[in-house]
Design a protein around this motif. Structure first.
Motif, PDB file in Angstrom:
ATOM      1  N   ARG A  25      58.896 118.737   3.897  1.00  0.00           N
ATOM      2  CA  ARG A  25      57.893 118.054   4.702  1.00  0.00           C
ATOM      3  C   ARG A  25      57.614 118.857   5.973  1.00  0.00           C
ATOM      4  O   ARG A  25      58.479 119.559   6.496  1.00  0.00           O
ATOM      5  CB  ARG A  25      58.349 116.638   5.062  1.00  0.00           C
ATOM      6  CG  ARG A  25      58.445 115.711   3.856  1.00  0.00           C
ATOM      7  CD  ARG A  25      58.782 114.288   4.272  1.00  0.00           C
ATOM      8  NE  ARG A  25      58.986 113.437   3.110  1.00  0.00           N
ATOM      9  CZ  ARG A  25      58.009 112.818   2.446  1.00  0.00           C
ATOM     10  NH1 ARG A  25      56.757 112.961   2.866  1.00  0.00           N
ATOM     11  NH2 ARG A  25      58.282 112.070   1.402  1.00  0.00           N
ATOM     12  N   SER A  26      56.409 118.698   6.496  1.00  0.00           N
ATOM     13  CA  SER A  26      55.998 119.498   7.658  1.00  0.00           C
ATOM     14  C   SER A  26      56.905 119.270   8.856  1.00  0.00           C
ATOM     15  O   SER A  26      57.262 120.215   9.564  1.00  0.00           O
ATOM     16  CB  SER A  26      54.540 119.180   8.017  1.00  0.00           C
ATOM     17  OG  SER A  26      54.383 117.791   8.295  1.00  0.00           O
ATOM     18  N   ALA A  27      57.301 118.029   9.098  1.00  0.00           N
ATOM     19  CA  ALA A  27      58.147 117.744  10.263  1.00  0.00           C
ATOM     20  C   ALA A  27      59.504 118.415  10.156  1.00  0.00           C
ATOM     21  O   ALA A  27      60.110 118.778  11.171  1.00  0.00           O
ATOM     22  CB  ALA A  27      58.325 116.237  10.421  1.00  0.00           C
ATOM     23  N   ALA A  28      59.993 118.601   8.916  1.00  0.00           N
ATOM     24  CA  ALA A  28      61.306 119.230   8.721  1.00  0.00           C
ATOM     25  C   ALA A  28      61.232 120.742   8.876  1.00  0.00           C
ATOM     26  O   ALA A  28      62.086 121.347   9.544  1.00  0.00           O
ATOM     27  CB  ALA A  28      61.854 118.873   7.337  1.00  0.00           C
ATOM     28  N   VAL A  29      60.216 121.369   8.299  1.00  0.00           N
ATOM     29  CA  VAL A  29      60.194 122.832   8.307  1.00  0.00           C
ATOM     30  C   VAL A  29      59.914 123.406   9.682  1.00  0.00           C
ATOM     31  O   VAL A  29      60.290 124.542   9.974  1.00  0.00           O
ATOM     32  CB  VAL A  29      59.187 123.402   7.267  1.00  0.00           C
ATOM     33  CG1 VAL A  29      59.567 122.989   5.859  1.00  0.00           C
ATOM     34  CG2 VAL A  29      57.759 123.001   7.588  1.00  0.00           C
ATOM     35  N   VAL A  30      59.251 122.639  10.563  1.00  0.00           N
ATOM     36  CA  VAL A  30      58.948 123.187  11.900  1.00  0.00           C
ATOM     37  C   VAL A  30      60.090 122.997  12.888  1.00  0.00           C
ATOM     38  O   VAL A  30      59.948 123.384  14.059  1.00  0.00           O
ATOM     39  CB  VAL A  30      57.657 122.575  12.489  1.00  0.00           C
ATOM     40  CG1 VAL A  30      56.456 122.832  11.589  1.00  0.00           C
ATOM     41  CG2 VAL A  30      57.835 121.093  12.785  1.00  0.00           C
ATOM     42  N   ASP A  31      61.210 122.443  12.468  1.00  0.00           N
ATOM     43  CA  ASP A  31      62.337 122.230  13.396  1.00  0.00           C
ATOM     44  C   ASP A  31      62.711 123.492  14.176  1.00  0.00           C
ATOM     45  O   ASP A  31      62.917 123.427  15.402  1.00  0.00           O
ATOM     46  CB  ASP A  31      63.558 121.704  12.635  1.00  0.00           C
ATOM     47  CG  ASP A  31      63.514 120.194  12.458  1.00  0.00           C
ATOM     48  OD1 ASP A  31      62.709 119.537  13.156  1.00  0.00           O
ATOM     49  OD2 ASP A  31      64.260 119.666  11.609  1.00  0.00           O
ATOM     50  N   PRO A  32      62.820 124.667  13.527  1.00  0.00           N
ATOM     51  CA  PRO A  32      63.158 125.869  14.319  1.00  0.00           C
ATOM     52  C   PRO A  32      62.111 126.193  15.378  1.00  0.00           C
ATOM     53  O   PRO A  32      62.456 126.632  16.480  1.00  0.00           O
ATOM     54  CB  PRO A  32      63.237 126.977  13.257  1.00  0.00           C
ATOM     55  CG  PRO A  32      63.471 126.263  11.966  1.00  0.00           C
ATOM     56  CD  PRO A  32      62.731 124.971  12.081  1.00  0.00           C
ATOM     57  N   LEU A  33      60.838 125.954  15.057  1.00  0.00           N
ATOM     58  CA  LEU A  33      59.775 126.218  16.024  1.00  0.00           C
ATOM     59  C   LEU A  33      59.837 125.229  17.180  1.00  0.00           C
ATOM     60  O   LEU A  33      59.650 125.607  18.349  1.00  0.00           O
ATOM     61  CB  LEU A  33      58.419 126.140  15.328  1.00  0.00           C
ATOM     62  CG  LEU A  33      57.180 126.332  16.201  1.00  0.00           C
ATOM     63  CD1 LEU A  33      57.235 127.637  16.973  1.00  0.00           C
ATOM     64  CD2 LEU A  33      55.915 126.256  15.354  1.00  0.00           C
ATOM     65  N   VAL A  34      60.116 123.974  16.884  1.00  0.00           N
ATOM     66  CA  VAL A  34      60.225 122.970  17.938  1.00  0.00           C
ATOM     67  C   VAL A  34      61.370 123.319  18.889  1.00  0.00           C
ATOM     68  O   VAL A  34      61.237 123.209  20.121  1.00  0.00           O
ATOM     69  CB  VAL A  34      60.421 121.570  17.320  1.00  0.00           C
ATOM     70  CG1 VAL A  34      60.803 120.548  18.386  1.00  0.00           C
ATOM     71  CG2 VAL A  34      59.152 121.132  16.598  1.00  0.00           C
ATOM     72  N   ARG A  35      62.488 123.771  18.335  1.00  0.00           N
ATOM     73  CA  ARG A  35      63.618 124.150  19.189  1.00  0.00           C
ATOM     74  C   ARG A  35      63.259 125.331  20.074  1.00  0.00           C
ATOM     75  O   ARG A  35      63.632 125.389  21.253  1.00  0.00           O
ATOM     76  CB  ARG A  35      64.845 124.460  18.326  1.00  0.00           C
ATOM     77  CG  ARG A  35      65.445 123.234  17.663  1.00  0.00           C
ATOM     78  CD  ARG A  35      66.836 123.533  17.104  1.00  0.00           C
ATOM     79  NE  ARG A  35      66.806 124.544  16.050  1.00  0.00           N
ATOM     80  CZ  ARG A  35      66.657 124.261  14.757  1.00  0.00           C
ATOM     81  NH1 ARG A  35      66.503 123.005  14.362  1.00  0.00           N
ATOM     82  NH2 ARG A  35      66.669 125.222  13.858  1.00  0.00           N
ATOM     83  N   LEU A  36      62.532 126.306  19.510  1.00  0.00           N
ATOM     84  CA  LEU A  36      62.136 127.466  20.305  1.00  0.00           C
ATOM     85  C   LEU A  36      61.181 127.057  21.427  1.00  0.00           C
ATOM     86  O   LEU A  36      61.323 127.507  22.579  1.00  0.00           O
ATOM     87  CB  LEU A  36      61.483 128.512  19.404  1.00  0.00           C
ATOM     88  CG  LEU A  36      60.987 129.781  20.110  1.00  0.00           C
ATOM     89  CD1 LEU A  36      61.264 131.011  19.273  1.00  0.00           C
ATOM     90  CD2 LEU A  36      59.491 129.695  20.406  1.00  0.00           C
TER      91      LEU A  36
END
Length: 384
Positions: free
Chosen positions: A365-376
Protein backbone atom coordinates in the motif's frame (compact mmCIF):
# COMPACT_ATOMS: atom_id res chain seq x y z
CA UNK A 1 3.75 21.55 1.65
CA UNK A 2 5.30 19.40 -1.06
CA UNK A 3 5.07 20.02 -4.80
CA UNK A 4 5.01 17.03 -7.16
CA UNK A 5 6.56 18.40 -10.33
CA UNK A 6 7.24 17.33 -13.89
CA UNK A 7 5.96 15.87 -17.14
CA UNK A 8 5.00 12.53 -15.60
CA UNK A 9 1.85 10.61 -16.49
CA UNK A 10 0.58 8.76 -13.43
CA UNK A 11 -1.97 6.84 -15.52
CA UNK A 12 0.78 5.22 -17.59
CA UNK A 13 3.45 5.23 -14.88
CA UNK A 14 1.71 4.91 -11.52
CA UNK A 15 4.79 5.17 -9.32
CA UNK A 16 4.54 8.93 -8.72
CA UNK A 17 0.84 8.56 -7.90
CA UNK A 18 1.76 6.00 -5.23
CA UNK A 19 4.28 8.40 -3.70
CA UNK A 20 1.80 11.28 -3.71
CA UNK A 21 -0.98 9.15 -2.20
CA UNK A 22 1.38 7.77 0.43
CA UNK A 23 2.57 11.22 1.50
CA UNK A 24 -1.02 12.44 1.70
CA UNK A 25 -1.92 9.42 3.81
CA UNK A 26 0.75 10.55 6.27
CA UNK A 27 -0.79 14.01 6.48
CA UNK A 28 1.32 15.96 3.98
CA UNK A 29 -0.21 18.51 1.67
CA UNK A 30 0.95 17.63 -1.83
CA UNK A 31 0.14 19.86 -4.79
CA UNK A 32 0.79 18.52 -8.28
CA UNK A 33 2.30 20.75 -10.95
CA UNK A 34 2.22 18.25 -13.79
CA UNK A 35 2.13 18.65 -17.56
CA UNK A 36 2.27 15.11 -19.01
CA UNK A 37 4.65 14.67 -21.91
CA UNK A 38 2.36 12.09 -23.49
CA UNK A 39 5.01 9.47 -24.27
CA UNK A 40 5.29 5.91 -23.04
CA UNK A 41 8.51 4.56 -21.53
CA UNK A 42 9.16 2.66 -24.77
CA UNK A 43 8.73 5.83 -26.84
CA UNK A 44 11.09 7.79 -24.60
CA UNK A 45 13.74 5.10 -24.75
CA UNK A 46 13.29 4.82 -28.52
CA UNK A 47 13.88 8.54 -28.92
CA UNK A 48 17.00 8.40 -26.79
CA UNK A 49 18.32 5.42 -28.74
CA UNK A 50 17.50 6.97 -32.13
CA UNK A 51 18.98 10.48 -32.14
CA UNK A 52 17.01 11.62 -35.20
CA UNK A 53 13.85 11.44 -33.04
CA UNK A 54 15.23 13.81 -30.41
CA UNK A 55 13.93 17.06 -32.02
CA UNK A 56 10.37 15.75 -31.55
CA UNK A 57 11.08 15.01 -27.91
CA UNK A 58 12.65 18.45 -27.45
CA UNK A 59 9.65 20.26 -28.93
CA UNK A 60 7.23 18.37 -26.69
CA UNK A 61 9.42 18.93 -23.66
CA UNK A 62 9.79 22.68 -24.21
CA UNK A 63 6.02 23.08 -24.62
CA UNK A 64 5.40 21.28 -21.33
CA UNK A 65 8.16 23.22 -19.60
CA UNK A 66 6.70 26.55 -20.71
CA UNK A 67 3.41 25.57 -19.10
CA UNK A 68 5.20 24.35 -15.98
CA UNK A 69 7.03 27.65 -15.55
CA UNK A 70 3.68 29.42 -15.61
CA UNK A 71 2.29 26.93 -13.11
CA UNK A 72 5.21 27.52 -10.75
CA UNK A 73 4.84 31.30 -10.92
CA UNK A 74 1.10 31.06 -10.18
CA UNK A 75 1.72 28.57 -7.37
CA UNK A 76 4.26 30.84 -5.67
CA UNK A 77 1.82 33.74 -5.73
CA UNK A 78 -0.87 31.67 -4.03
CA UNK A 79 1.10 29.41 -1.71
CA UNK A 80 4.67 30.63 -1.45
CA UNK A 81 7.71 28.39 -1.62
CA UNK A 82 7.18 24.65 -1.01
CA UNK A 83 9.08 22.70 1.64
CA UNK A 84 10.21 20.13 -0.92
CA UNK A 85 9.81 19.29 -4.60
CA UNK A 86 9.24 15.72 -5.79
CA UNK A 87 10.20 15.18 -9.44
CA UNK A 88 8.17 12.33 -10.88
CA UNK A 89 9.35 9.12 -12.54
CA UNK A 90 11.17 9.53 -15.87
CA UNK A 91 12.19 12.97 -14.69
CA UNK A 92 15.74 12.92 -16.12
CA UNK A 93 15.16 16.26 -17.83
CA UNK A 94 12.49 17.66 -15.49
CA UNK A 95 14.85 17.61 -12.51
CA UNK A 96 17.11 20.10 -14.29
CA UNK A 97 14.20 22.53 -14.64
CA UNK A 98 13.16 21.88 -11.05
CA UNK A 99 16.65 22.73 -9.83
CA UNK A 100 16.53 26.03 -11.73
CA UNK A 101 13.03 26.97 -10.58
CA UNK A 102 13.51 25.91 -6.95
CA UNK A 103 17.17 26.72 -6.21
CA UNK A 104 16.80 26.83 -2.39
CA UNK A 105 14.25 24.01 -2.01
CA UNK A 106 15.15 20.35 -1.47
CA UNK A 107 14.56 18.47 -4.73
CA UNK A 108 13.69 14.78 -4.56
CA UNK A 109 14.13 12.81 -7.80
CA UNK A 110 12.27 9.54 -8.22
CA UNK A 111 14.96 7.80 -10.27
CA UNK A 112 13.19 4.52 -10.82
CA UNK A 113 14.85 3.99 -14.20
CA UNK A 114 18.49 4.49 -15.13
CA UNK A 115 18.41 5.55 -18.78
CA UNK A 116 21.75 3.93 -19.64
CA UNK A 117 20.83 0.68 -17.92
CA UNK A 118 17.45 0.48 -19.66
CA UNK A 119 18.99 1.13 -23.07
CA UNK A 120 21.61 -1.56 -22.46
CA UNK A 121 18.93 -4.05 -21.44
CA UNK A 122 17.16 -3.37 -24.73
CA UNK A 123 20.25 -3.92 -26.85
CA UNK A 124 21.88 -0.50 -27.18
CA UNK A 125 25.68 -0.26 -27.10
CA UNK A 126 28.53 2.22 -27.49
CA UNK A 127 28.16 5.98 -27.61
CA UNK A 128 24.40 5.99 -27.03
CA UNK A 129 24.77 4.17 -23.73
CA UNK A 130 27.60 6.52 -22.73
CA UNK A 131 25.37 9.51 -23.53
CA UNK A 132 22.49 8.10 -21.50
CA UNK A 133 24.72 7.37 -18.53
CA UNK A 134 25.79 11.00 -18.72
CA UNK A 135 22.12 11.95 -18.58
CA UNK A 136 21.72 9.79 -15.46
CA UNK A 137 24.69 11.57 -13.87
CA UNK A 138 23.27 14.99 -14.69
CA UNK A 139 19.83 14.11 -13.32
CA UNK A 140 21.05 12.63 -10.07
CA UNK A 141 23.53 15.47 -9.53
CA UNK A 142 20.67 17.99 -9.74
CA UNK A 143 18.77 16.26 -6.92
CA UNK A 144 19.21 16.60 -3.17
CA UNK A 145 17.65 13.16 -2.63
CA UNK A 146 17.52 10.33 -5.17
CA UNK A 147 14.71 7.83 -4.64
CA UNK A 148 15.44 4.29 -5.85
CA UNK A 149 13.34 1.15 -5.59
CA UNK A 150 15.92 -1.50 -4.59
CA UNK A 151 19.28 -1.67 -2.80
CA UNK A 152 20.74 -2.95 -6.08
CA UNK A 153 19.80 0.33 -7.77
CA UNK A 154 21.26 2.22 -4.83
CA UNK A 155 24.54 0.40 -5.50
CA UNK A 156 24.31 1.52 -9.14
CA UNK A 157 23.97 5.11 -7.97
CA UNK A 158 27.14 4.71 -5.87
CA UNK A 159 29.04 3.51 -8.93
CA UNK A 160 27.62 6.12 -11.27
CA UNK A 161 27.84 9.19 -9.04
CA UNK A 162 29.83 8.44 -5.87
CA UNK A 163 29.21 11.95 -4.59
CA UNK A 164 25.46 11.26 -4.54
CA UNK A 165 25.67 7.86 -2.81
CA UNK A 166 24.74 9.26 0.60
CA UNK A 167 21.72 10.98 -0.94
CA UNK A 168 20.13 7.79 -2.23
CA UNK A 169 17.02 6.40 -0.51
CA UNK A 170 15.30 3.09 -1.21
CA UNK A 171 11.51 3.40 -1.48
CA UNK A 172 9.65 0.35 -2.86
CA UNK A 173 7.35 0.87 -5.85
CA UNK A 174 4.00 -0.02 -4.26
CA UNK A 175 0.59 -0.17 -5.95
CA UNK A 176 -2.12 2.45 -6.56
CA UNK A 177 -5.42 2.20 -4.70
CA UNK A 178 -7.25 1.24 -7.90
CA UNK A 179 -5.59 -2.18 -7.81
CA UNK A 180 -6.82 -2.81 -4.27
CA UNK A 181 -10.30 -1.70 -5.27
CA UNK A 182 -10.33 -4.20 -8.15
CA UNK A 183 -9.69 -7.22 -5.92
CA UNK A 184 -12.66 -9.59 -5.61
CA UNK A 185 -14.61 -9.19 -2.40
CA UNK A 186 -14.42 -12.90 -1.59
CA UNK A 187 -12.09 -15.81 -2.36
CA UNK A 188 -13.50 -18.51 -4.68
CA UNK A 189 -13.93 -21.95 -3.20
CA UNK A 190 -10.84 -24.08 -3.76
CA UNK A 191 -11.65 -27.26 -1.86
CA UNK A 192 -12.15 -29.24 -5.01
CA UNK A 193 -11.59 -29.05 -8.73
CA UNK A 194 -14.86 -27.74 -10.19
CA UNK A 195 -13.55 -27.88 -13.74
CA UNK A 196 -12.98 -24.12 -13.95
CA UNK A 197 -9.71 -23.34 -15.75
CA UNK A 198 -6.82 -21.84 -13.82
CA UNK A 199 -6.61 -18.38 -15.38
CA UNK A 200 -3.16 -16.81 -15.71
CA UNK A 201 -2.32 -13.29 -16.94
CA UNK A 202 0.89 -11.59 -18.05
CA UNK A 203 0.98 -7.89 -18.92
CA UNK A 204 3.89 -5.66 -19.86
CA UNK A 205 6.46 -4.90 -22.49
CA UNK A 206 7.93 -7.90 -24.28
CA UNK A 207 11.55 -6.97 -23.51
CA UNK A 208 14.60 -8.86 -22.25
CA UNK A 209 13.93 -7.60 -18.72
CA UNK A 210 10.56 -9.35 -18.69
CA UNK A 211 12.01 -12.69 -19.79
CA UNK A 212 9.19 -13.27 -22.26
CA UNK A 213 11.36 -15.81 -24.09
CA UNK A 214 11.46 -17.81 -20.86
CA UNK A 215 7.72 -17.36 -20.44
CA UNK A 216 7.04 -18.49 -24.01
CA UNK A 217 9.10 -21.64 -23.54
CA UNK A 218 7.30 -22.37 -20.26
CA UNK A 219 3.85 -21.93 -21.78
CA UNK A 220 4.80 -24.02 -24.82
CA UNK A 221 5.38 -26.84 -22.34
CA UNK A 222 2.68 -26.22 -19.73
CA UNK A 223 -0.35 -25.55 -21.91
CA UNK A 224 -0.25 -28.76 -23.98
CA UNK A 225 0.38 -30.77 -20.81
CA UNK A 226 -2.60 -29.12 -19.14
CA UNK A 227 -4.77 -29.71 -22.20
CA UNK A 228 -3.83 -33.39 -22.25
CA UNK A 229 -4.48 -33.68 -18.53
CA UNK A 230 -7.87 -32.01 -18.93
CA UNK A 231 -9.01 -34.85 -21.19
CA UNK A 232 -8.63 -37.11 -18.15
CA UNK A 233 -10.45 -34.82 -15.73
CA UNK A 234 -7.59 -32.49 -14.83
CA UNK A 235 -7.98 -28.76 -14.49
CA UNK A 236 -7.50 -26.75 -17.71
CA UNK A 237 -5.10 -23.83 -17.97
CA UNK A 238 -5.88 -20.55 -19.75
CA UNK A 239 -3.38 -17.73 -20.29
CA UNK A 240 -3.91 -14.09 -21.30
CA UNK A 241 -0.86 -12.25 -22.67
CA UNK A 242 -1.13 -8.45 -22.83
CA UNK A 243 1.38 -6.05 -24.33
CA UNK A 244 3.86 -5.42 -27.11
CA UNK A 245 7.59 -4.93 -27.50
CA UNK A 246 10.74 -6.11 -29.21
CA UNK A 247 10.34 -9.78 -28.23
CA UNK A 248 6.63 -10.09 -29.02
CA UNK A 249 7.11 -11.53 -32.49
CA UNK A 250 9.44 -14.22 -31.21
CA UNK A 251 6.99 -15.12 -28.43
CA UNK A 252 4.12 -15.38 -30.90
CA UNK A 253 6.19 -17.62 -33.15
CA UNK A 254 7.17 -19.84 -30.24
CA UNK A 255 3.54 -20.21 -29.13
CA UNK A 256 2.02 -20.59 -32.56
CA UNK A 257 -0.90 -23.04 -32.35
CA UNK A 258 -0.40 -23.56 -28.62
CA UNK A 259 -3.86 -24.05 -27.08
CA UNK A 260 -5.32 -21.88 -24.35
CA UNK A 261 -3.74 -18.46 -25.13
CA UNK A 262 -5.52 -15.14 -25.60
CA UNK A 263 -3.37 -12.34 -27.03
CA UNK A 264 -4.16 -8.67 -26.37
CA UNK A 265 -1.97 -5.90 -27.75
CA UNK A 266 -3.26 -3.20 -25.44
CA UNK A 267 -5.46 -2.63 -22.40
CA UNK A 268 -6.24 0.87 -21.15
CA UNK A 269 -4.49 1.52 -17.81
CA UNK A 270 -7.84 2.17 -16.13
CA UNK A 271 -9.11 -1.24 -17.26
CA UNK A 272 -6.01 -3.24 -16.35
CA UNK A 273 -6.70 -3.80 -12.62
CA UNK A 274 -10.09 -5.38 -13.33
CA UNK A 275 -8.59 -7.59 -16.03
CA UNK A 276 -5.86 -8.88 -13.71
CA UNK A 277 -8.32 -9.36 -10.85
CA UNK A 278 -10.44 -11.58 -13.10
CA UNK A 279 -7.57 -14.11 -13.25
CA UNK A 280 -6.16 -16.44 -10.61
CA UNK A 281 -2.44 -15.88 -11.21
CA UNK A 282 -0.47 -12.78 -12.21
CA UNK A 283 2.95 -13.33 -13.78
CA UNK A 284 5.97 -11.17 -12.98
CA UNK A 285 9.38 -11.29 -14.71
CA UNK A 286 11.60 -14.27 -15.49
CA UNK A 287 14.87 -13.10 -17.01
CA UNK A 288 18.38 -13.49 -15.64
CA UNK A 289 19.60 -10.27 -17.27
CA UNK A 290 21.52 -7.85 -15.03
CA UNK A 291 18.52 -5.51 -14.95
CA UNK A 292 16.14 -8.40 -14.32
CA UNK A 293 18.14 -9.33 -11.23
CA UNK A 294 17.96 -5.78 -9.82
CA UNK A 295 14.27 -4.90 -9.93
CA UNK A 296 10.92 -5.65 -8.33
CA UNK A 297 8.53 -4.92 -11.22
CA UNK A 298 5.32 -2.93 -10.91
CA UNK A 299 3.22 -5.96 -11.74
CA UNK A 300 4.39 -7.83 -8.64
CA UNK A 301 3.02 -5.06 -6.41
CA UNK A 302 -0.08 -4.65 -8.55
CA UNK A 303 -0.85 -8.37 -8.70
CA UNK A 304 -0.68 -8.65 -4.90
CA UNK A 305 -2.85 -5.55 -4.53
CA UNK A 306 -5.46 -7.09 -6.84
CA UNK A 307 -5.61 -10.15 -4.60
CA UNK A 308 -3.92 -12.48 -7.08
CA UNK A 309 -1.29 -15.14 -6.67
CA UNK A 310 1.94 -13.76 -8.14
CA UNK A 311 4.51 -16.03 -9.81
CA UNK A 312 7.84 -14.35 -10.51
CA UNK A 313 11.59 -14.94 -10.52
CA UNK A 314 13.51 -15.78 -7.37
CA UNK A 315 15.87 -12.80 -7.33
CA UNK A 316 17.45 -10.98 -4.41
CA UNK A 317 15.24 -7.86 -4.50
CA UNK A 318 11.98 -9.79 -4.89
CA UNK A 319 12.80 -12.41 -2.29
CA UNK A 320 14.05 -9.81 0.18
CA UNK A 321 11.04 -7.52 -0.08
CA UNK A 322 8.08 -9.86 -0.66
CA UNK A 323 9.45 -13.39 -0.82
CA UNK A 324 7.06 -14.83 1.79
CA UNK A 325 4.08 -13.71 -0.30
CA UNK A 326 5.21 -14.68 -3.81
CA UNK A 327 5.54 -17.93 -5.74
CA UNK A 328 9.20 -17.78 -6.71
CA UNK A 329 10.85 -19.75 -9.53
CA UNK A 330 14.51 -19.67 -10.61
CA UNK A 331 15.30 -16.96 -13.18
CA UNK A 332 15.58 -18.09 -16.81
CA UNK A 333 14.17 -21.54 -16.00
CA UNK A 334 11.15 -22.28 -18.23
CA UNK A 335 10.80 -25.85 -16.94
CA UNK A 336 10.47 -24.64 -13.34
CA UNK A 337 7.95 -22.01 -14.37
CA UNK A 338 5.88 -24.54 -16.32
CA UNK A 339 5.87 -26.94 -13.38
CA UNK A 340 4.82 -24.19 -10.94
CA UNK A 341 1.90 -23.13 -13.12
CA UNK A 342 0.75 -26.71 -13.49
CA UNK A 343 1.01 -27.28 -9.73
CA UNK A 344 -1.24 -24.29 -9.03
CA UNK A 345 -4.10 -26.12 -10.72
CA UNK A 346 -4.30 -28.20 -7.54
CA UNK A 347 -6.99 -26.53 -5.38
CA UNK A 348 -5.04 -27.01 -2.13
CA UNK A 349 -1.82 -25.61 -3.62
CA UNK A 350 -3.70 -22.62 -5.03
CA UNK A 351 -5.47 -21.98 -1.72
CA UNK A 352 -2.15 -21.92 0.16
CA UNK A 353 -0.64 -19.56 -2.43
CA UNK A 354 -3.64 -17.26 -2.14
CA UNK A 355 -3.23 -17.07 1.60
CA UNK A 356 0.46 -16.20 1.26
CA UNK A 357 -0.37 -13.49 -1.25
CA UNK A 358 -3.16 -12.04 0.89
CA UNK A 359 -0.86 -11.55 3.86
CA UNK A 360 1.43 -9.37 1.71
CA UNK A 361 -1.17 -6.91 0.43
CA UNK A 362 -0.71 -4.32 3.18
CA UNK A 363 3.02 -4.20 2.48
CA UNK A 364 2.43 -2.75 -1.00
CA UNK A 365 0.00 0.00 0.00
CA UNK A 366 1.13 3.56 -0.69
CA UNK A 367 1.19 4.56 2.98
CA UNK A 368 3.49 1.62 3.79
CA UNK A 369 6.02 1.99 0.98
CA UNK A 370 6.65 5.70 1.61
CA UNK A 371 7.67 5.13 5.25
CA UNK A 372 11.40 5.60 4.46
CA UNK A 373 10.63 8.85 2.65
CA UNK A 374 8.48 10.12 5.51
CA UNK A 375 11.30 9.41 7.97
CA UNK A 376 13.78 11.26 5.77
CA UNK A 377 11.50 14.28 5.40
CA UNK A 378 10.93 14.37 9.13
CA UNK A 379 14.69 14.29 9.77
CA UNK A 380 15.04 17.27 7.39
CA UNK A 381 12.32 19.20 9.23
CA UNK A 382 9.70 18.74 6.50
CA UNK A 383 6.61 17.69 8.45
CA UNK A 384 2.85 17.68 7.79
Amino acid sequence: MIVAFGTYDSARHPRVGVLVAGLRAHGYTVRELDRPLGLTTAQRVRMLRQPWRLPGLLVRLLRCWALLVGDVVAHRRRHGRPDAVLVGYLGHFDVVLARLLFPRTPVLLDHLVFAGDTATDRGARGARVTLLRGLDRLATTCADVVLLDTPEHLAMLRELVPSRASRGLVVPVGAPQGWFDAAPAGTPATAENDGRPLRVVFFGLFTPLQGTDVLADALASALPRAAEDATHGGRPLEVTLVGSGQDLAAARDRLHDTPGITWRDWVEPADLPALVAAHDVCLGIFSATPKGLRVVPNKVFQGLAAGRVVVTSDTGPQRRLLGDHLELVPPADPAALADRLLSLRDPAVLAAARERAATGRDLVRSAAVVDPLVRLLDARGVRP
